[in-house]
Design a protein around this motif. Structure first.
Motif, PDB file in Angstrom:
ATOM      1  N   GLY A 237      -9.650 -60.173 -66.643  1.00 27.64           N
ATOM      2  CA  GLY A 237     -10.376 -58.876 -66.333  1.00 27.64           C
ATOM      3  C   GLY A 237     -10.530 -58.734 -64.745  1.00 27.64           C
ATOM      4  O   GLY A 237     -11.274 -57.882 -64.361  1.00 27.64           O
ATOM      5  N   GLN A 238      -9.458 -59.131 -64.394  1.00 30.48           N
ATOM      6  CA  GLN A 238      -9.489 -59.027 -62.624  1.00 30.48           C
ATOM      7  C   GLN A 238      -8.467 -57.901 -62.213  1.00 30.48           C
ATOM      8  O   GLN A 238      -7.690 -57.838 -62.880  1.00 30.48           O
ATOM      9  CB  GLN A 238      -9.437 -60.224 -62.060  1.00 30.48           C
ATOM     10  CG  GLN A 238     -10.474 -61.453 -62.186  1.00 30.48           C
ATOM     11  CD  GLN A 238     -11.873 -60.907 -62.002  1.00 30.48           C
ATOM     12  OE1 GLN A 238     -12.379 -60.175 -60.877  1.00 30.48           O
ATOM     13  NE2 GLN A 238     -13.023 -61.081 -63.096  1.00 30.48           N
ATOM     14  N   GLU A 239      -8.674 -57.623 -60.923  1.00 27.37           N
ATOM     15  CA  GLU A 239      -8.005 -56.820 -60.203  1.00 27.37           C
ATOM     16  C   GLU A 239      -7.312 -57.631 -59.114  1.00 27.37           C
ATOM     17  O   GLU A 239      -8.168 -58.094 -58.041  1.00 27.37           O
ATOM     18  CB  GLU A 239      -8.493 -55.520 -59.678  1.00 27.37           C
ATOM     19  CG  GLU A 239      -7.629 -54.495 -59.238  1.00 27.37           C
ATOM     20  CD  GLU A 239      -8.125 -53.138 -58.987  1.00 27.37           C
ATOM     21  OE1 GLU A 239      -7.811 -52.162 -59.497  1.00 27.37           O
ATOM     22  OE2 GLU A 239      -9.214 -53.313 -58.295  1.00 27.37           O
ATOM     23  N   ILE A 240      -5.956 -57.950 -58.750  1.00 23.08           N
ATOM     24  CA  ILE A 240      -5.390 -58.595 -57.627  1.00 23.08           C
ATOM     25  C   ILE A 240      -5.015 -57.327 -56.594  1.00 23.08           C
ATOM     26  O   ILE A 240      -4.110 -56.607 -56.936  1.00 23.08           O
ATOM     27  CB  ILE A 240      -4.529 -59.589 -57.841  1.00 23.08           C
ATOM     28  CG1 ILE A 240      -5.098 -60.728 -58.618  1.00 23.08           C
ATOM     29  CG2 ILE A 240      -3.849 -60.095 -56.447  1.00 23.08           C
ATOM     30  CD1 ILE A 240      -4.090 -61.864 -58.854  1.00 23.08           C
ATOM     31  N   VAL A 241      -5.451 -57.365 -55.359  1.00 22.40           N
ATOM     32  CA  VAL A 241      -5.044 -56.229 -54.422  1.00 22.40           C
ATOM     33  C   VAL A 241      -3.857 -56.738 -53.520  1.00 22.40           C
ATOM     34  O   VAL A 241      -3.756 -58.014 -53.175  1.00 22.40           O
ATOM     35  CB  VAL A 241      -6.178 -55.762 -53.454  1.00 22.40           C
ATOM     36  CG1 VAL A 241      -5.902 -55.213 -52.161  1.00 22.40           C
ATOM     37  CG2 VAL A 241      -7.502 -55.339 -54.012  1.00 22.40           C
ATOM     38  N   VAL A 242      -2.702 -56.007 -53.493  1.00 19.99           N
ATOM     39  CA  VAL A 242      -1.718 -56.241 -52.921  1.00 19.99           C
ATOM     40  C   VAL A 242      -1.362 -55.248 -51.834  1.00 19.99           C
ATOM     41  O   VAL A 242      -0.772 -54.131 -52.024  1.00 19.99           O
ATOM     42  CB  VAL A 242      -0.383 -56.438 -53.956  1.00 19.99           C
ATOM     43  CG1 VAL A 242       0.970 -56.970 -53.127  1.00 19.99           C
ATOM     44  CG2 VAL A 242      -0.677 -57.440 -54.957  1.00 19.99           C
ATOM     45  N   ASP A 243      -1.941 -55.250 -50.632  1.00 18.50           N
ATOM     46  CA  ASP A 243      -2.094 -53.971 -49.876  1.00 18.50           C
ATOM     47  C   ASP A 243      -1.790 -54.300 -48.439  1.00 18.50           C
ATOM     48  O   ASP A 243      -2.189 -53.458 -47.369  1.00 18.50           O
ATOM     49  CB  ASP A 243      -3.294 -53.291 -50.064  1.00 18.50           C
ATOM     50  CG  ASP A 243      -4.548 -53.870 -49.255  1.00 18.50           C
ATOM     51  OD1 ASP A 243      -4.459 -55.107 -49.208  1.00 18.50           O
ATOM     52  OD2 ASP A 243      -5.479 -53.229 -49.167  1.00 18.50           O
ATOM     53  N   GLY A 244      -1.553 -55.770 -48.153  1.00 20.83           N
ATOM     54  CA  GLY A 244      -1.211 -55.944 -46.398  1.00 20.83           C
ATOM     55  C   GLY A 244      -2.521 -55.806 -45.943  1.00 20.83           C
ATOM     56  O   GLY A 244      -2.604 -55.573 -44.475  1.00 20.83           O
ATOM     57  N   GLY A 245      -3.741 -55.813 -46.456  1.00 20.19           N
ATOM     58  CA  GLY A 245      -4.789 -55.708 -45.615  1.00 20.19           C
ATOM     59  C   GLY A 245      -5.297 -54.208 -45.552  1.00 20.19           C
ATOM     60  O   GLY A 245      -6.532 -54.093 -45.011  1.00 20.19           O
ATOM     61  N   MET A 246      -4.738 -53.316 -46.090  1.00 19.48           N
ATOM     62  CA  MET A 246      -5.155 -52.112 -45.698  1.00 19.48           C
ATOM     63  C   MET A 246      -6.628 -51.570 -46.203  1.00 19.48           C
ATOM     64  O   MET A 246      -7.142 -50.779 -45.609  1.00 19.48           O
ATOM     65  CB  MET A 246      -3.970 -50.949 -46.575  1.00 19.48           C
ATOM     66  CG  MET A 246      -4.117 -49.571 -46.371  1.00 19.48           C
ATOM     67  SD  MET A 246      -3.050 -49.423 -44.823  1.00 19.48           S
ATOM     68  CE  MET A 246      -3.088 -47.655 -44.822  1.00 19.48           C
ATOM     69  N   SER A 247      -6.866 -52.071 -47.523  1.00 21.45           N
ATOM     70  CA  SER A 247      -8.055 -51.661 -47.985  1.00 21.45           C
ATOM     71  C   SER A 247      -9.357 -52.277 -47.272  1.00 21.45           C
ATOM     72  O   SER A 247     -10.566 -51.908 -47.438  1.00 21.45           O
ATOM     73  CB  SER A 247      -8.285 -51.900 -49.331  1.00 21.45           C
ATOM     74  OG  SER A 247      -8.055 -53.283 -49.757  1.00 21.45           O
ATOM     75  N   LEU A 248      -9.068 -53.333 -46.520  1.00 24.31           N
ATOM     76  CA  LEU A 248      -9.942 -53.960 -45.742  1.00 24.31           C
ATOM     77  C   LEU A 248     -10.697 -52.901 -44.358  1.00 24.31           C
ATOM     78  O   LEU A 248     -11.444 -53.360 -43.820  1.00 24.31           O
ATOM     79  CB  LEU A 248      -9.691 -55.408 -45.057  1.00 24.31           C
ATOM     80  CG  LEU A 248      -9.434 -56.206 -46.435  1.00 24.31           C
ATOM     81  CD1 LEU A 248      -8.708 -57.633 -45.601  1.00 24.31           C
ATOM     82  CD2 LEU A 248     -10.662 -56.605 -47.156  1.00 24.31           C
ATOM     83  N   LEU A 249      -9.685 -52.246 -44.006  1.00 21.89           N
ATOM     84  CA  LEU A 249     -10.096 -51.321 -42.809  1.00 21.89           C
ATOM     85  C   LEU A 249     -11.417 -50.498 -42.974  1.00 21.89           C
ATOM     86  O   LEU A 249     -11.456 -50.167 -43.758  1.00 21.89           O
ATOM     87  CB  LEU A 249      -8.898 -50.608 -42.323  1.00 21.89           C
ATOM     88  CG  LEU A 249      -7.443 -51.253 -42.117  1.00 21.89           C
ATOM     89  CD1 LEU A 249      -6.386 -50.485 -41.778  1.00 21.89           C
ATOM     90  CD2 LEU A 249      -7.717 -52.203 -40.790  1.00 21.89           C
TER      91      LEU A 249
END
Ligand SMILES: NC(=O)c1ccc[n+]([C@@H]2O[C@H](COP(=O)([O-])OP(=O)(O)OC[C@H]3O[C@@H](n4cnc5c(N)ncnc54)[C@H](OP(=O)(O)O)[C@@H]3O)[C@@H](O)[C@H]2O)c1
Length: 249
Positions: A237-249
Motif C-alpha cells: 500500500g505504499q508509493e515510491i517516488v522516482v523524481d530525482g528529488g524534485m518533490s523535496l524542493l
C-alpha cells in the motif's frame, strides 16, 4: 533462470514511455507480457519492439466495455496473472476556467475510473502472491497549476492504493504505487502545447531539478519491477517516488 521466468504481466499503457520500458524490462527478465494502448501506430511499433510472444491489445481503458473485452480475451491466453501494472494515463493542461465538462470526464475516465475497473476486472485472474503497481505522479501531493484535475486523479489513486491494499492483502495480493516526477516520455509532446512553450517548460524543469535532468522511463520501470518482485515482499500500500528529488524542493 531469470527473475520473472514463467510470470505473466499485463501493463496498461504499455505502448509508450514508462509502460513500454517496463514491458521491455519484464520481457528481458523472462516474463510473458501483455500490453494495452489506444493508438494503432504506437501499437504497431510496440508489436515490432516486443516481438510475436507479446500480446498487444487496442483497448481504451476509459471504457468499461473495452476493459471487459480485454479481460475476456486475456483469460483465454493466460491462465492467470502474476503482475498487473496500471499505468495508462493522460494529461491535458488547462486553467480552471478553460476546463470543459467533456475534458474533465475524459481525464477521470482514463486516469481514475479506468484504473479502478481494470483492477476489479483483473481480480479473478490475479494469483495468490501477485503484485499490482499503479502509476501515480508527484503532482498528487504538490500544488500543480493547470494540472488540477490530473493531479486530483493521481491523488485519488494514491488513496485507492492504500485502501485496496488492505482489502487485498488477506488474499496475498499486494498493491503499491510508483510516483514519477518529470520523465522523458512522449507524454510531453502530447500535451497540446505549442513547441516553443513546451521546450521552455522542459528547460525550466531541467534547471529546477536537483539532478538537472529528466528521468529516463527505464528508471521508473526498474522501480516497477522491484515492486513486482519478491524483493519488495513486505511493502504494501505504499508509493515510491522516482523524481530525482524534485518533490523535496
Ligand atoms: N512522463 C512523466 O513525466 C510522468 C510523470 C508523472 C506520472 N506519469 C504517469 O506515467 C504514466 C505513463 O506516462 P508516460 O509518461 O509513459 O506517457 P506516454 O508516453 O504518453 O504513454 C502513455 C501510455 O498510456 C496509453 N494510454 C493513454 N490513454 C489511454 C487509454 N484511454 N486507454 C489505453 N491506453 C491509454 C498510451 O497509449 P497510446 O500511445 O496508444 O495513446 C501510452 O501507451 C501515466 O499514468 C502518467 O500520468 C508520467
Amino acid at each position: 533462470m531469470q527473475k520473472f521466468d514463467g510470470k505473466t504481466v499485463l501493463i496498461t499503457g504499455g505502448s509508450s514511455g514508462i509502460g513500454l520500458a517496463s514491458a521491455q524490462l519484464f520481457q528481458s527478465e523472462g516474463a510473458r507480457v501483455a500490453i494495452t494502448g489506444r493508438t494503432e501506430s504506437s501499437l504497431a511499433r510496440t508489436r515490432d519492439l516486443l516481438g510475436p510472444k507479446a500480446l498487444i491489445y487496442a483497448s481504451d481503458t476509459g471504457k468499461t466495455s473495452e476493459i471487459d473485452i480485454l479481460f475476456a480475451d486475456l483469460g483465454k491466453r493466460f491462465d492467470g496473472l502474476d503482475i498487473l501494472v496500471l499505468n495508462a494515463g493522460i494529461a491535458a493542461p488547462a486553467p480552471l476556467e478553460a476546463i470543459t465538462e467533456g475534458a474533465f470526464d475524459e481525464l477521470l475516465a482514463v486516469n481514475l475510473k479506468g484504473v479502478f475497473f481494470s483492477l476489479q476486472k483483473a481480480l479473478p485472474m490475479l494469483r495468490e502472491g501477485s503484485s499490482i503497481i499503479v502509476t501515480t505522479s508527484i503532482t498528487n501531493r504538490l500544488g500543480s497549476p493547470n494540472f488540477s484535475v490530473y493531479a486530483a486523479c493521481k491523488a485519488a489513486l494514491r488513496s485507492l492504493v492504500a485502501s485496496l491494499s488492505l482489502e487485498l492483502i488477506p488474499r496475498k495480493i499486494r498493491i503499491n504505487a510508483v510516483s514519477p516526477g518529470p520523465i522523458a516520455t512522449p507524454m510531453f509532446s502530447r500535451l497540446g502545447l505549442p513547441p516553443e512553450i513546451s521546450a521552455a517548460i522542459q528547460n525550466e524543469i531541467t534547471q529546477k531539478s536537483p539532478c538537472h535532468r529528466f528521468g529516463a522511463p527505464e528508471e521508473v520501470a526498474r522501480t516497477i519491477l522491484f515492486l513486482s518482485s519478491d524483493e519488495s515482499s513486505y511493502i504494501v500500500g505504499q508509493e515510491i517516488v522516482v523524481d530525482g528529488g524534485m518533490s523535496l524542493l
